[in-house]
Design an enzyme around this catalytic site. Structure first.
Site, PDB file in Angstrom:
ATOM      1  N   THR A  12       0.767  -1.249  -0.114  1.00 36.89           N
ATOM      2  CA  THR A  12       0.105  -0.098  -0.088  1.00 36.89           C
ATOM      3  C   THR A  12       0.837   1.051   0.026  1.00 36.89           C
ATOM      4  O   THR A  12       0.631   2.118  -0.782  1.00 36.89           O
ATOM      5  CB  THR A  12      -0.929  -0.045   1.377  1.00 36.89           C
ATOM      6  OG1 THR A  12      -1.567  -1.243   1.243  1.00 36.89           O
ATOM      7  CG2 THR A  12      -1.987   1.029   1.210  1.00 36.89           C
ATOM      8  N   ILE A 133       0.613  13.289   9.185  1.00 35.84           N
ATOM      9  CA  ILE A 133       0.861  14.178  10.296  1.00 35.84           C
ATOM     10  C   ILE A 133       2.402  14.398  10.370  1.00 35.84           C
ATOM     11  O   ILE A 133       2.794  13.533  10.915  1.00 35.84           O
ATOM     12  CB  ILE A 133       0.219  14.178  11.610  1.00 35.84           C
ATOM     13  CG1 ILE A 133      -1.375  13.697  11.397  1.00 35.84           C
ATOM     14  CG2 ILE A 133       0.373  15.329  12.516  1.00 35.84           C
ATOM     15  CD1 ILE A 133      -2.124  13.264  12.581  1.00 35.84           C
ATOM     16  N   GLY A 184      -7.146  -0.339   3.577  1.00 37.83           N
ATOM     17  CA  GLY A 184      -5.770  -0.053   3.438  1.00 37.83           C
ATOM     18  C   GLY A 184      -5.253   0.336   4.919  1.00 37.83           C
ATOM     19  O   GLY A 184      -4.087   0.917   5.003  1.00 37.83           O
ATOM     20  N   ASP A 198      -0.300  -1.672  18.414  1.00 41.33           N
ATOM     21  CA  ASP A 198       0.278  -0.416  17.301  1.00 41.33           C
ATOM     22  C   ASP A 198       0.400   0.813  18.131  1.00 41.33           C
ATOM     23  O   ASP A 198       1.293   1.693  17.867  1.00 41.33           O
ATOM     24  CB  ASP A 198      -0.499  -0.526  16.051  1.00 41.33           C
ATOM     25  CG  ASP A 198      -0.253   0.452  15.089  1.00 41.33           C
ATOM     26  OD1 ASP A 198       0.886   0.176  14.294  1.00 41.33           O
ATOM     27  OD2 ASP A 198      -0.876   1.524  15.063  1.00 41.33           O
ATOM     28  N   LYS A 202       3.599   3.480  18.706  1.00 43.77           N
ATOM     29  CA  LYS A 202       3.946   4.674  18.362  1.00 43.77           C
ATOM     30  C   LYS A 202       4.147   5.677  19.381  1.00 43.77           C
ATOM     31  O   LYS A 202       4.835   6.549  19.261  1.00 43.77           O
ATOM     32  CB  LYS A 202       2.569   5.114  17.518  1.00 43.77           C
ATOM     33  CG  LYS A 202       2.515   4.475  16.113  1.00 43.77           C
ATOM     34  CD  LYS A 202       1.017   4.480  15.663  1.00 43.77           C
ATOM     35  CE  LYS A 202       1.093   4.039  14.146  1.00 43.77           C
ATOM     36  NZ  LYS A 202      -0.427   3.811  13.627  1.00 43.77           N
TER      37      LYS A 202
HETATM   38  N1  HSE Z   1      -2.621   0.152  10.990  1.00 41.61           N
HETATM   39  C1  HSE Z   1      -1.948   1.765  11.190  1.00 41.61           C
HETATM   40  C2  HSE Z   1      -3.219   2.602  11.640  1.00 41.61           C
HETATM   41  C3  HSE Z   1      -1.466   2.243   9.935  1.00 41.61           C
HETATM   42  O1  HSE Z   1      -4.285   1.798  11.575  1.00 41.61           O
HETATM   43  O2  HSE Z   1      -3.021   3.560  12.113  1.00 41.61           O
HETATM   44  C4  HSE Z   1      -0.658   3.350  10.226  1.00 41.61           C
HETATM   45  O3  HSE Z   1       0.403   2.990  11.133  1.00 41.61           O
END
Ligand code: HSE
Length: 414
Positions: A12, A133, A184, A198, A202
């Protein structure tokens, strides 16, 4: 300037980067005298790209790609291995790196930046947090000495999309997740999105940059959105509130609290209007006050645009500063939220009159002041100025005598 680029991954984001490079080629050549070539693209399965215009650039062999001596490696395969090995090998060969790989930087950033420092190469990672961002650059540069003491972030587009769709269109969790995957936004294994991992990764990157400490995922209290159901969403909605997954870091008395958790957002908080795949990041600094950035946090072109920005910085020679930060031994990690905060308790099974009486009595016995009356399809209670540790203790009492009632305590941001 001539730049030889090697690309790892053509999914992607990788295909978005190729599109942007192709689109911008002429103007970069004319305005900056910048010439670049994409010499090689590493993919897992060449057969998937039959008849693509770049088919002749494809390889499945990383060592062969490295033999072409690229100046710049753009890593977009994600995940820990083999990305870690590839990046370390490329750095040893003096190759500069751009990566969107939050998993790798959160888990092994210290090792990668150390190696990059030794070999005097740059690492661009704007695309690792917040999609389109620009948050990494301000944290590294202009806000570096701003005395940041708190970060709040909606940093997972997939979770925000799912919660938004469940709220606005009464979609089920599964339906909303399928939509996010089709668009995506979601990871190839969406468990890391919905479990909060996730977001936690971050937050590691943001918190490390903001506090110059090595923050790893194991230091982050992480709760995802898998437990949030229709009743939770409806209860919040019927009270004019929204549920969002928020990453939170608080620097407090030389200690740091990091958490990813579902929060209830009131209409006065700027996150209230951040919906769908949009992300929002709010920084609180002693010198600058409050700053908020928001935009598309996931998806092909927003993320590709962040990679492209890093590419321009590399070409302008602006990406030379490599991050260095202290180890994880010189600060304490707080397990509980150090701030007296407001909480929303949702009790999603409608209790009997007797149960309801006992619940209210339990709260009042323990001096939890209740600000909202029960609503018909469950209970939605707001309590103020309560430390998380105290709250958990009180709730365990409640669960002892009424385990079938699902009490969901959520931080209230308004
Ligand atoms: N899977 C991640 C999200 C993609 O949905 O934020 C971007 O890091």
């Amino acid at each position: 300037m001539n730049v030889k680029i090697a690309l790892l991954g053509c999914g992607t984001v990788g295909s978005g980067v190729l599109e942007l490079l192709t689109l911008q080629r002429e103007s970069l050549e004319a305005s900056m005298d910048l010439h670049f070539s994409i010499d090689s693209i590493l993919v897992r399965d060449k057969a998937r790209y039959k008849e693509a215009p770049f088919e002749n650039l494809l390889t499945t062999d990383f060592d062969e790609l490295l033999k072409g001596k690229p100046d710049l490696l753009i890593e977009l395969i994600g995940g820990i291995e083999p990305a870690r090995t590839y990046i370390l090998k490329a750095i040893e060969q003096g190759c500069h790196i751009i990566t969107a790989n939050k998993d790798l930087l959160a888990e092994h950033g210290y090792e990668i930046f150390k190696k990059a420092n030794e070999h005097h190469v740059s690492i661009g990672f704007e695309a690792s947090v917040g999609g389109g961002i620009p948050i990494i650059k301000p944290l590294k540069d202009s806000l570096r000495n701003g005395g940041i003491h708190r970060i709040e972030g909606i940093v997972n587009g997939t979770c925000n999309y799912i919660l938004t769709r469940m709220t606005e269109s009464d979609k089920t969790y599964q339906e909303a997740l399928s939509e996010a995957m089709a668009s995506g936004f979601a990871e190839s294994n969406p468990h890391s999105d919905v479990s909060g991992l996730d977001s936690a990764r971050k937050l590691c990157i943001l918190s490390t940059l903001a506090f110059s400490k090595r923050i790893t995922p194991k230091l982050i209290y992480t709760k995802g959105i898998e437990q949030i159901d229709y009743e939770n969403i409806q209860l919040a909605k019927s009270n004019g509130l929204k549920i969002k997954l928020v990453a939170l870091a608080i620097h407090f008395d030389q200690k740091i609290y990091n958490a990813v958790r579902p929060c209830v957002i009131g209409p006065n908080h700027p996150f209230y209007s951040i919906d769908h795949e949009y992300n929002g990041i709010r920084l609180y600094g002693h010198s600058f006050g409050k700053i908020q950035l928001s935009g598309k946090g996931a998806g092909k072109m927003p993320t590709a645009s962040a990679v492209f920005g890093d590419f321009l910085d590399y070409c302008h020679g602006k990406s030379d500063k490599v991050l260095s930060y202290s180890g994880d031994k010189d600060f304490s990690s707080l397990q509980i939220n150090p701030e007296a905060t407001r909480w929303i308790l949702q009790i999603t099974k409608t209790p009997s009159a007797d149960e309801l009486g006992r619940i209210l009595q339990t709260f009042s016995d323990h001096k939890l002041s209740i600000h909202q009356n029960p609503v018909s399809n469950g209970i939605h209670l707001e309590i103020e100025d309560f430390l998380e540790s105290d709250l958990i203790e009180r709730l365990s009492l409640l669960r002892e005598w009424c385990p079938q009632i699902n009490v969901l305590p959520m931080l209230y941001l308004n």
